[in-house]
Design an enzyme around this catalytic site. Structure first.
Site, PDB file in Angstrom:
ATOM      1  N   ARG A   1       0.827  -1.210   0.000  1.00  0.00           N
ATOM      2  CA  ARG A   1       0.000   0.000   0.000  1.00  0.00           C
ATOM      3  C   ARG A   1       0.859   1.256   0.000  1.00  0.00           C
ATOM      4  O   ARG A   1       0.338   2.362  -0.065  1.00  0.00           O
ATOM      5  CB  ARG A   1      -0.890   0.007   1.243  1.00  0.00           C
ATOM      6  CG  ARG A   1      -1.919  -1.108   1.231  1.00  0.00           C
ATOM      7  CD  ARG A   1      -3.302  -0.583   1.537  1.00  0.00           C
ATOM      8  NE  ARG A   1      -4.328  -1.539   1.181  1.00  0.00           N
ATOM      9  CZ  ARG A   1      -5.147  -2.122   2.073  1.00  0.00           C
ATOM     10  NH1 ARG A   1      -5.042  -1.826   3.347  1.00  0.00           N
ATOM     11  NH2 ARG A   1      -6.060  -2.956   1.662  1.00  0.00           N
TER      12      ARG A   1
ATOM     13  N   GLU B   1      -1.106  -8.795  -5.929  1.00  0.00           N
ATOM     14  CA  GLU B   1      -2.439  -9.213  -6.365  1.00  0.00           C
ATOM     15  C   GLU B   1      -2.484 -10.679  -6.776  1.00  0.00           C
ATOM     16  O   GLU B   1      -3.440 -11.394  -6.489  1.00  0.00           O
ATOM     17  CB  GLU B   1      -2.930  -8.330  -7.510  1.00  0.00           C
ATOM     18  CG  GLU B   1      -3.163  -6.869  -7.137  1.00  0.00           C
ATOM     19  CD  GLU B   1      -4.212  -6.688  -6.046  1.00  0.00           C
ATOM     20  OE1 GLU B   1      -4.970  -7.642  -5.773  1.00  0.00           O
ATOM     21  OE2 GLU B   1      -4.266  -5.599  -5.452  1.00  0.00           O
TER      22      GLU B   1
ATOM     23  N   GLN C   1      -7.426 -15.796  -4.012  1.00  0.00           N
ATOM     24  CA  GLN C   1      -7.922 -16.921  -3.208  1.00  0.00           C
ATOM     25  C   GLN C   1      -7.044 -17.203  -2.002  1.00  0.00           C
ATOM     26  O   GLN C   1      -6.888 -18.345  -1.573  1.00  0.00           O
ATOM     27  CB  GLN C   1      -8.019 -18.189  -4.079  1.00  0.00           C
ATOM     28  CG  GLN C   1      -9.075 -18.087  -5.143  1.00  0.00           C
ATOM     29  CD  GLN C   1     -10.461 -18.086  -4.567  1.00  0.00           C
ATOM     30  OE1 GLN C   1     -10.984 -19.101  -4.147  1.00  0.00           O
ATOM     31  NE2 GLN C   1     -11.079 -16.912  -4.508  1.00  0.00           N
ATOM     32  N   THR C   2      -6.426 -16.144  -1.481  1.00  0.00           N
ATOM     33  CA  THR C   2      -5.462 -16.326  -0.404  1.00  0.00           C
ATOM     34  C   THR C   2      -5.601 -15.185   0.599  1.00  0.00           C
ATOM     35  O   THR C   2      -5.725 -14.033   0.198  1.00  0.00           O
ATOM     36  CB  THR C   2      -4.028 -16.323  -0.985  1.00  0.00           C
ATOM     37  OG1 THR C   2      -3.952 -17.314  -2.006  1.00  0.00           O
ATOM     38  CG2 THR C   2      -2.994 -16.612   0.075  1.00  0.00           C
TER      39      THR C   2
ATOM     40  N   TYR D   1      -1.996 -23.279  -5.346  1.00  0.00           N
ATOM     41  CA  TYR D   1      -2.380 -22.842  -6.699  1.00  0.00           C
ATOM     42  C   TYR D   1      -1.131 -22.462  -7.489  1.00  0.00           C
ATOM     43  O   TYR D   1      -0.922 -21.304  -7.865  1.00  0.00           O
ATOM     44  CB  TYR D   1      -3.365 -21.679  -6.639  1.00  0.00           C
ATOM     45  CG  TYR D   1      -4.759 -22.111  -6.261  1.00  0.00           C
ATOM     46  CD1 TYR D   1      -5.201 -23.394  -6.498  1.00  0.00           C
ATOM     47  CD2 TYR D   1      -5.640 -21.222  -5.671  1.00  0.00           C
ATOM     48  CE1 TYR D   1      -6.477 -23.793  -6.148  1.00  0.00           C
ATOM     49  CE2 TYR D   1      -6.929 -21.617  -5.317  1.00  0.00           C
ATOM     50  CZ  TYR D   1      -7.334 -22.901  -5.555  1.00  0.00           C
ATOM     51  OH  TYR D   1      -8.598 -23.283  -5.218  1.00  0.00           O
TER      52      TYR D   1
ATOM     53  N   TYR E   1     -10.418  -9.362 -12.181  1.00  0.00           N
ATOM     54  CA  TYR E   1     -10.111  -8.760 -10.884  1.00  0.00           C
ATOM     55  C   TYR E   1      -8.739  -8.086 -10.880  1.00  0.00           C
ATOM     56  O   TYR E   1      -8.589  -6.921 -10.508  1.00  0.00           O
ATOM     57  CB  TYR E   1     -10.170  -9.803  -9.744  1.00  0.00           C
ATOM     58  CG  TYR E   1      -9.483  -9.260  -8.523  1.00  0.00           C
ATOM     59  CD1 TYR E   1     -10.132  -8.352  -7.713  1.00  0.00           C
ATOM     60  CD2 TYR E   1      -8.149  -9.556  -8.268  1.00  0.00           C
ATOM     61  CE1 TYR E   1      -9.484  -7.768  -6.644  1.00  0.00           C
ATOM     62  CE2 TYR E   1      -7.492  -8.978  -7.205  1.00  0.00           C
ATOM     63  CZ  TYR E   1      -8.154  -8.087  -6.399  1.00  0.00           C
ATOM     64  OH  TYR E   1      -7.505  -7.493  -5.371  1.00  0.00           O
TER      65      TYR E   1
ATOM     66  N   ASP F   1     -14.045  -9.018  -5.954  1.00  0.00           N
ATOM     67  CA  ASP F   1     -13.470 -10.217  -5.356  1.00  0.00           C
ATOM     68  C   ASP F   1     -14.472 -10.773  -4.350  1.00  0.00           C
ATOM     69  O   ASP F   1     -15.607 -10.306  -4.271  1.00  0.00           O
ATOM     70  CB  ASP F   1     -12.126  -9.895  -4.692  1.00  0.00           C
ATOM     71  CG  ASP F   1     -12.320  -9.107  -3.409  1.00  0.00           C
ATOM     72  OD1 ASP F   1     -13.345  -8.419  -3.289  1.00  0.00           O
ATOM     73  OD2 ASP F   1     -11.464  -9.193  -2.516  1.00  0.00           O
TER      74      ASP F   1
ATOM     75  N   CYS G   1     -17.454  -6.367   7.289  1.00  0.00           N
ATOM     76  CA  CYS G   1     -18.576  -7.145   6.736  1.00  0.00           C
ATOM     77  C   CYS G   1     -18.069  -8.559   6.435  1.00  0.00           C
ATOM     78  O   CYS G   1     -18.047  -9.028   5.304  1.00  0.00           O
ATOM     79  CB  CYS G   1     -19.112  -6.458   5.477  1.00  0.00           C
ATOM     80  SG  CYS G   1     -20.727  -7.055   4.921  1.00  0.00           S
TER      81      CYS G   1
ATOM     82  N   CYS H   1     -22.225  -5.881  12.477  1.00  0.00           N
ATOM     83  CA  CYS H   1     -23.366  -5.046  12.104  1.00  0.00           C
ATOM     84  C   CYS H   1     -23.725  -4.033  13.195  1.00  0.00           C
ATOM     85  O   CYS H   1     -24.183  -2.933  12.897  1.00  0.00           O
ATOM     86  CB  CYS H   1     -24.586  -5.922  11.805  1.00  0.00           C
ATOM     87  SG  CYS H   1     -24.305  -7.087  10.456  1.00  0.00           S
TER      88      CYS H   1
ATOM     89  N   CYS I   1     -21.762  -0.917  12.659  1.00  0.00           N
ATOM     90  CA  CYS I   1     -21.539  -0.599  11.245  1.00  0.00           C
ATOM     91  C   CYS I   1     -22.142   0.766  10.923  1.00  0.00           C
ATOM     92  O   CYS I   1     -23.310   1.027  11.215  1.00  0.00           O
ATOM     93  CB  CYS I   1     -22.165  -1.668  10.361  1.00  0.00           C
ATOM     94  SG  CYS I   1     -21.934  -1.358   8.595  1.00  0.00           S
TER      95      CYS I   1
END
Length: 349
Positions: free
Chosen positions: A21, A33, A38-39, A78, A116, A134, A188, A195, A198
């Site tokens: 970032r 990315e 999936q990780t 993967y 994605y 995603d 979320c 919630c 939130c």
DNA sequence: AAGGCGGGGGC
DNA sequence: GCCCCAGCCTT
């Protein structure tokens, strides 16, 4: 405030500090990315740091051997991601002078980059208003807007992408994309979402209708296949063994393993093993064979359960045994094999 | 449109 | 045990 501004506001106060970032370097963003497909962030992070250190630029990655690339990927799973990563690094380094494409459309053409990842790189690095979708985004949007279309149906994929695209922040698309993903990951959440604290709960359809626990909807469950693996772990008197590279289409392509005898059901006796065709092809005679793990090791992949026995075979010499035990840890191997090696070599000392 | 592809973590 | 994770590729 609009939906996007609310998310950015949340992100301002709650975002995770992550190494990728701090940069807009497309090489770094691309690397992160791919690794995070999936990780979970927690699992991918150490691999990202290892890769940046070993391959500071796309040229370093391009020049590396496939074996080195896979070895550093070992354990992340993967593995086609690593092979495609290497392929694309070579393409970018050699054909594009080391410069990544700068648009969603062009990024999408690269191997290993789908909708994605192209959106993520284009928005974060080049400020293009391409919305990412995603697992986090599916969850946030389906709950907040009460969309019950299955997220893994053709219709759902299209619908959520279009919805996401109408919501994206045009000034800071990269920040917005990361904001909605972090919101999904930290707030979320799939289980026990927050919630009650939130800040957009008053306009959340799922909360109002009591659907937080049922959205998003996913259809089709994967079936798990059982397989029975017997690995032949050779030990010659001079300290050599056999490793084979897995080829073809199945699991662990490009990784190494001991000679494998796969059967339809669990092998219980030495005699059964010796009668297998794959065993006899190695023509092992005058050997001492012992079962290393009395209890079958069950290695679970998302779609296969591997019931595995390791048979240790000591012998004088063997024509194909050309891998020294001293360097065996340099080969990329599945976690199943790596764990065995750790146990095996620990017991020996 | 469906299936294959890893490994780890939460409950 | 089941579900999910900053998905993509092949058939």
């Amino acid at each position: 405030m609009d939906f996007n501004n609310k998310l950015k506001y949340w992100y301002l106060q709650n975002n995770r500090e992550l190494p990728w970032r701090k940069t807009k370097n497309p090489y770094h963003i691309w690397l992160s990315e791919i690794m995070l497909q999936q990780t979970r962030v927690a699992q991918g992070l150490p691999y990202y740091l290892k890769y940046i250190e070993a391959f500071p630029t796309v040229f370093d990655l391009a020049e590396a051997s496939e074996e080195k690339v896979l070895k550093l990927w070992q354990g992340l799973g993967y593995y086609s991601r690593a092979r495609n990563l290497h392929f694309t690094a070579k393409y970018v380094a050699n054909e594009l002078n080391g410069e990544f494409p700068t648009s969603y459309k062009e990024l999408l053409k690269l191997k290993g980059i789908g909708d994605y990842t192209a959106s993520a790189i284009a928005s974060i690095c080049f400020n293009e208003a391409a919305a990412v979708v995603d697992g986090n985004v599916y969850r946030v949007l389906s709950r907040y807007f009460g969309v019950a279309t299955p997220i893994n149906s053709t219709k759902g994929i299209k619908e959520f992408k279009e919805l996401a695209q109408t919501l994206i922040d045009l000034d800071e698309p990269g920040v917005y994309n990361q904001a909605i993903m972090d919101f999904g990951a930290l707030h979320c959440k799939p289980q026990k979402p927050l919630c009650d604290q939130c800040h957009i709960a008053d306009s959340c359809v799922a909360l109002e209708k009591g659907l937080v626990g049922t959205l998003p909807i996913k259809e089709k469950k994967i079936k798990v296949r059982k397989r029975y693996f017997n690995y032949l772990v050779l030990k010659t008197a001079t300290g050599y063994t056999i490793l084979n590279e897995r080829k073809g289409k199945g699991i662990w392509q490009g990784l190494y393993e001991f000679p494998l005898v796969e059967t339809q059901k669990s092998i219980e006796t030495l005699e059964e093993l010796v009668n297998c065709e794959d065993f006899q092809e190695l023509s092992l005679n005058n050997t001492s064979i012992s079962l290393f793990n009395e209890k079958e090791i069950v290695h679970k992949l998302s779609h296969q359960h591997l019931y595995t026995k390791f048979w240790v075979i000591e012998l004088e010499k063997h024509a194909q045994a050309n891998i020294s035990w001293d360097v065996i840890k340099e080969y990329p191997v599945p976690v199943l094999i790596d764990k065995f090696l750790t146990n095996f070599q620990k017991n020996k000392i």
